[in-house]
Design a protein around this motif. Structure first.
Motif, PDB file in Angstrom:
ATOM      1  N   VAL A 210       0.681  -1.035   0.007  1.00 37.56           N
ATOM      2  CA  VAL A 210       0.057   0.103   0.002  1.00 37.56           C
ATOM      3  C   VAL A 210       0.842   1.205  -0.022  1.00 37.56           C
ATOM      4  CG1 VAL A 210      -1.686   1.407   1.370  1.00 37.56           C
ATOM      5  CG2 VAL A 210      -1.961  -1.190   1.003  1.00 37.56           C
ATOM      6  N   LYS A 211       1.926   1.437   0.888  1.00 39.81           N
ATOM      7  CA  LYS A 211       3.003   2.501   0.836  1.00 39.81           C
ATOM      8  C   LYS A 211       3.468   2.739  -0.401  1.00 39.81           C
ATOM      9  CE  LYS A 211       3.532   2.021   5.856  1.00 39.81           C
ATOM     10  NZ  LYS A 211       4.597   1.709   6.968  1.00 39.81           N
ATOM     11  N   GLN A 212       3.988   1.517  -0.934  1.00 40.12           N
ATOM     12  CA  GLN A 212       4.715   1.705  -2.284  1.00 40.12           C
ATOM     13  C   GLN A 212       3.822   2.192  -3.428  1.00 40.12           C
ATOM     14  OE1 GLN A 212       6.636  -2.137  -2.826  1.00 40.12           O
ATOM     15  NE2 GLN A 212       7.974  -1.889  -1.042  1.00 40.12           N
ATOM     16  N   ALA A 213       2.485   1.860  -3.282  1.00 38.80           N
ATOM     17  CA  ALA A 213       1.666   2.180  -4.427  1.00 38.80           C
ATOM     18  C   ALA A 213       1.371   3.782  -4.166  1.00 38.80           C
ATOM     19  CB  ALA A 213       0.315   1.306  -4.303  1.00 38.80           C
ATOM     20  N   GLY A 214       1.632   4.202  -3.083  1.00 42.95           N
ATOM     21  CA  GLY A 214       1.235   5.680  -2.671  1.00 42.95           C
ATOM     22  C   GLY A 214      -0.297   5.656  -2.766  1.00 42.95           C
ATOM     23  N   TRP A 215      -0.759   4.905  -1.980  1.00 39.42           N
ATOM     24  CA  TRP A 215      -2.294   5.040  -1.653  1.00 39.42           C
ATOM     25  C   TRP A 215      -2.383   5.799  -0.409  1.00 39.42           C
ATOM     26  CZ3 TRP A 215      -3.283  -0.801  -3.448  1.00 39.42           C
ATOM     27  CH2 TRP A 215      -3.082  -1.106  -4.496  1.00 39.42           C
ATOM     28  N   ASP A 216      -3.718   6.326  -0.343  1.00 43.59           N
ATOM     29  CA  ASP A 216      -4.200   6.692   1.046  1.00 43.59           C
ATOM     30  C   ASP A 216      -4.523   5.593   1.817  1.00 43.59           C
ATOM     31  OD1 ASP A 216      -5.873   7.603   3.089  1.00 43.59           O
ATOM     32  OD2 ASP A 216      -6.612   9.409   1.897  1.00 43.59           O
ATOM     33  N   GLY A 217      -3.839   5.491   3.008  1.00 46.91           N
ATOM     34  CA  GLY A 217      -4.088   4.125   3.706  1.00 46.91           C
ATOM     35  C   GLY A 217      -5.639   4.253   4.504  1.00 46.91           C
ATOM     36  N   ARG A 218      -6.031   5.434   4.920  1.00 49.37           N
ATOM     37  CA  ARG A 218      -7.255   5.185   5.387  1.00 49.37           C
ATOM     38  C   ARG A 218      -8.461   4.927   4.276  1.00 49.37           C
ATOM     39  NH1 ARG A 218      -9.627  10.450   8.882  1.00 49.37           N
ATOM     40  NH2 ARG A 218      -8.296   9.406  10.328  1.00 49.37           N
ATOM     41  N   LEU A 219      -8.150   5.415   3.226  1.00 47.41           N
ATOM     42  CA  LEU A 219      -9.314   5.139   2.065  1.00 47.41           C
ATOM     43  C   LEU A 219      -9.335   3.799   1.761  1.00 47.41           C
ATOM     44  CD1 LEU A 219     -11.634   6.050   0.209  1.00 47.41           C
ATOM     45  CD2 LEU A 219      -9.834   6.940  -1.306  1.00 47.41           C
ATOM     46  N   VAL A 220      -7.958   3.291   1.664  1.00 50.43           N
ATOM     47  CA  VAL A 220      -7.646   2.096   1.249  1.00 50.43           C
ATOM     48  C   VAL A 220      -8.668   1.006   2.178  1.00 50.43           C
ATOM     49  CG1 VAL A 220      -6.013   0.021   1.565  1.00 50.43           C
ATOM     50  CG2 VAL A 220      -5.546   2.114   0.221  1.00 50.43           C
ATOM     51  N   ASN A 221      -8.356   1.327   3.749  1.00 54.43           N
ATOM     52  CA  ASN A 221      -9.261   0.447   4.844  1.00 54.43           C
ATOM     53  C   ASN A 221     -10.391   0.517   4.419  1.00 54.43           C
ATOM     54  OD1 ASN A 221      -6.672  -0.773   5.982  1.00 54.43           O
ATOM     55  ND2 ASN A 221      -6.514   1.097   7.198  1.00 54.43           N
ATOM     56  N   GLU A 222     -11.026   1.812   4.186  1.00 54.81           N
ATOM     57  CA  GLU A 222     -12.498   1.683   4.105  1.00 54.81           C
ATOM     58  C   GLU A 222     -12.900   1.300   2.801  1.00 54.81           C
ATOM     59  OE1 GLU A 222     -12.898   6.210   3.872  1.00 54.81           O
ATOM     60  OE2 GLU A 222     -12.556   6.329   6.099  1.00 54.81           O
ATOM     61  N   SER A 223     -12.229   1.215   1.901  1.00 52.49           N
ATOM     62  CA  SER A 223     -12.527   0.708   0.477  1.00 52.49           C
ATOM     63  C   SER A 223     -12.657  -0.894   0.719  1.00 52.49           C
ATOM     64  CB  SER A 223     -11.407   0.820  -0.638  1.00 52.49           C
ATOM     65  OG  SER A 223     -11.726   2.361  -0.687  1.00 52.49           O
ATOM     66  N   TYR A 224     -11.674  -1.547   1.417  1.00 52.97           N
ATOM     67  CA  TYR A 224     -11.600  -2.988   1.881  1.00 52.97           C
ATOM     68  C   TYR A 224     -12.973  -3.315   2.643  1.00 52.97           C
ATOM     69  CZ  TYR A 224      -6.706  -4.385   0.506  1.00 52.97           C
ATOM     70  OH  TYR A 224      -5.511  -4.642  -0.242  1.00 52.97           O
ATOM     71  N   GLN A 225     -13.139  -2.356   3.578  1.00 51.78           N
ATOM     72  CA  GLN A 225     -14.344  -2.711   4.340  1.00 51.78           C
ATOM     73  C   GLN A 225     -15.420  -2.644   3.592  1.00 51.78           C
ATOM     74  OE1 GLN A 225     -13.981   0.027   7.552  1.00 51.78           O
ATOM     75  NE2 GLN A 225     -11.921  -0.777   8.500  1.00 51.78           N
ATOM     76  N   TRP A 226     -15.834  -1.897   2.712  1.00 54.25           N
ATOM     77  CA  TRP A 226     -16.967  -1.727   1.708  1.00 54.25           C
ATOM     78  C   TRP A 226     -16.976  -2.901   0.901  1.00 54.25           C
ATOM     79  CZ3 TRP A 226     -17.400  -1.488  -3.642  1.00 54.25           C
ATOM     80  CH2 TRP A 226     -18.407  -0.836  -4.295  1.00 54.25           C
ATOM     81  N   VAL A 227     -16.066  -3.460   0.523  1.00 58.08           N
ATOM     82  CA  VAL A 227     -16.071  -4.988  -0.112  1.00 58.08           C
ATOM     83  C   VAL A 227     -16.621  -6.171   0.606  1.00 58.08           C
ATOM     84  CG1 VAL A 227     -14.618  -6.562  -1.501  1.00 58.08           C
ATOM     85  CG2 VAL A 227     -14.351  -4.105  -2.066  1.00 58.08           C
ATOM     86  N   GLU A 228     -15.995  -5.833   1.782  1.00 51.43           N
ATOM     87  CA  GLU A 228     -16.218  -7.151   2.580  1.00 51.43           C
ATOM     88  C   GLU A 228     -17.212  -7.269   3.248  1.00 51.43           C
ATOM     89  OE1 GLU A 228     -11.136  -6.702   3.578  1.00 51.43           O
ATOM     90  OE2 GLU A 228     -12.870  -6.055   5.399  1.00 51.43           O
TER      91      GLU A 228
END
Length: 557
Positions: free
Chosen positions: A141-159
């Protein structure tokens, strides 16, 4: 071991391996009012966003974009709902065995001689895989330069819709305990997170055994903002070129199942875009067919050059998978991927088992018709005991070895030519060797002892597996040879291929195609390495993540 035993187990392997990579789906089709056959589409239409590919990334992407814009999703395949070969766990593997043009999976063989398949169905690869659900590592996630908070929210949305905790049976428990005895520590319990050690991951199969796919994420969509067209094959992207510094994507040409031509255009507006989510094979293929790619290659196919982009189709990778079939003296529960060992040397250890691997009425699609006939005959003559057992597999992380993709024809429904160069880099080969050595430790561990025959030694198990028809490569391995030969002879795909439109080479960090306006690529083709042990969770997350980011930009402007 007698020749009879070798024949039985080799045949069981050949007849059954791909069955744990079949698929099922929720039994009742959702009432999606926005899903239509492309034959009903108007000749010309206009939208804020046009998304090509309703797969693992495309479905969450359009569900998100539809909240504040008009969106057209063009999917070349059909619906995952309603087909008993897809929906029923008892028909496990039948869909992959279907070689018809209407099949949800399309077989291709890489130039390496490894038999593979790509999705051709709404929901994409999430309709074809072994169901394992796990997130990418924090480093990814860090190497991709993604926003960590939005990443977690997006995973949760899927899950919320597609991820579950699997019930662990005796076979998977034995593999788990064998991994721990083999030193793949610590035990991290059940978690979606990617952590070194042994864990139980998530699954997209619910407690009733029905698969939930990326297509289920369309439940989040705004019905008034989304149109999904099935059996819509996109032939090229249309560009505005004259008088512009950069070509601008303005529409697409697609054909329906009857061959009728349709055009869809972007509405006027600086924020409107075409987004390609056609997968690691389809996305670079469509860019080339549209005139964006290596100039000489496009010229050889009489394709008018829109933008010379020599990196399109480069950096293709497929994680090599190698397996060992373990016959069991006792029945083994049917299970897909549930337990994983995440090693520090760069190999992931997983397992699947059950006597239903070789059940059902069809043979796997990985062989020629002659080989299929032979496998069916073997299977029909097998003793029940020969069908007990399972597979322990290892997947090389990364990988470091890369290849390339080229067009074969100008027909978007034809497979392109793809070379993955398995084990070209010696570091990948050494990771495979260490993975196989770890599998040996599991098989010989105390927790796994009840699932193996004492008279079947480790060299015999390797020899039995190595001589099964796993790929189109010539066989060399025998027990006197090093494991490097075993790895090369038995290499298979785990369907985690990626690359072809990589970030920093074909697209920027916002997934916009370099040198082109109003065009993005959002899918696994943008990855340089496969995320986590299995990529589907991250690809679904990426669709949601980028949908949110694009809408935020739209509102801000």
């Amino acid at each position: 071991m007698s020749v009879g035993w070798w024949t039985l187990f080799a045949a069981a392997f050949a007849a059954g391996f791909l069955f744990f990579h079949g698929f099922a789906a929720t039994d009742t089709a959702p009432n999606y009012s926005f899903v239509h056959n492309a034959t009903s589409a108007p000749t010309v239409s206009y939208y804020d966003y046009i998304v090509v590919g309703g797969g693992t990334a495309g479905c969450p992407l359009v569900a998100t974009l539809s909240q504040k814009a008009t969106v057209l999703l063009l999917e070349r395949g059909g619906s995952p709902y309603g087909n008993p070969n897809i929906t029923k766990m008892t028909r496990f593997g039948a869909a992959l065995s279907d070689l018809s043009r209407s099949s949800p999976s399309q077989r291709f063989i890489s130039e390496d001689g490894v038999i593979n398949s790509r999705a051709r169905v709404l929901g994409g690869g999430s309709c074809l895989n072994a169901g394992f659900y796990t997130r990418a590592s924090t480093d990814f996630v860090k190497q991709a330069g993604w926003d960590g908070r939005l990443v977690n929210e997006s995973y949760q949305w899927v899950e919320k819709l597609v991820a579950f905790e699997p019930p662990l049976g005796q076979w998977q428990s034995a593999v788990r305990d064998g991994l721990l005895e083999a030193g793949v520590l610590p035990f991290n319990g059940f978690t979606y997170d990617h952590i070194y050690g042994t864990k139980v991951g998530g699954t997209i199969f619910d407690q009733q055994g029905f698969r939930h796919t990326a297509a289920d994420l369309l439940e989040y969509a705004n019905p008034s903002g989304l149109t999904v067209l099935l059996h819509a094959s996109v032939h090229k992207i249309l560009f505005a070129v004259e008088g512009r510094k950069k070509p601008k994507a303005r529409g697409v040409v697609f054909r329906d199942a009857r061959g009728a031509k349709h055009k869809a255009y972007l509405k006027k507006g600086s924020k409107n875009e075409i987004i390609i989510s056609a997968g690691a094979l389809g996305s670079p293929q469509l860019l080339m067919l549209s005139g964006v790619g290596p100039a000489e290659h496009l010229k050889s196919h009489n394709i008018r050059l829109v933008l010379e982009q020599p990196r399109v189709g480069q950096g293709m990778s497929d994680n090599p998978m190698n397996a060992v079939f373990i016959p069991s003296p006792i029945p083994v529960e049917v299970s897909l991927i549930q337990v994983v060992g995440i090693t520090r040397f760069g190999s992931y250890i997983e397992a699947a088992g059950g006597e239903n691997f070789a059940g059902g009425a069809s043979a796997p699609s990985m062989f020629s018709p002659e080989a299929i006939t032979e496998a069916v005959e073997y299977r029909n003559n097998l003793q029940e005991a020969a069908l007990r057992g399972g597979f322990i597999i290892e997947k090389v992380t990364g990988p470091i070895s890369t290849g390339h993709l080229e067009l074969r024809t100008r027909n978007p429904n034809d497979n392109p030519s793809v070379t993955f160069n398995y084990f070209k880099d010696s570091r990948d080969l050494q990771r495979c060797v260490q993975g196989i050595q770890t599998i040996e430790k599991i098989v010989e561990s105390k927790p796994f002892s009840k699932f193996r025959y004492d008279f079947l030694s480790w060299p015999v198990l390797l020899n039995m597996t190595a001589n099964a028809p796993l790929n189109l490569l010539p066989k060399h391995y025998n027990p006197s040879m090093p494991l490097e030969v075993y790895c090369k002879d038995t290499v298979m795909t785990i369907w985690h291929y990626h690359g072809g439109c990589q970030v920093g080479k074909v697209v920027d960090h916002d997934y916009k195609v370099l040198g082109v306006d109003s065009l993005r690529v959002i899918d696994g083709s943008t990855f340089s390495v496969s995320p986590g042990t299995n990529p589907q969770a991250t690809v679904m997350m990426l669709g949601r993540y980028m949908g949110v980011k694009i809408l935020r930009e739209r509102v801000a402007n």
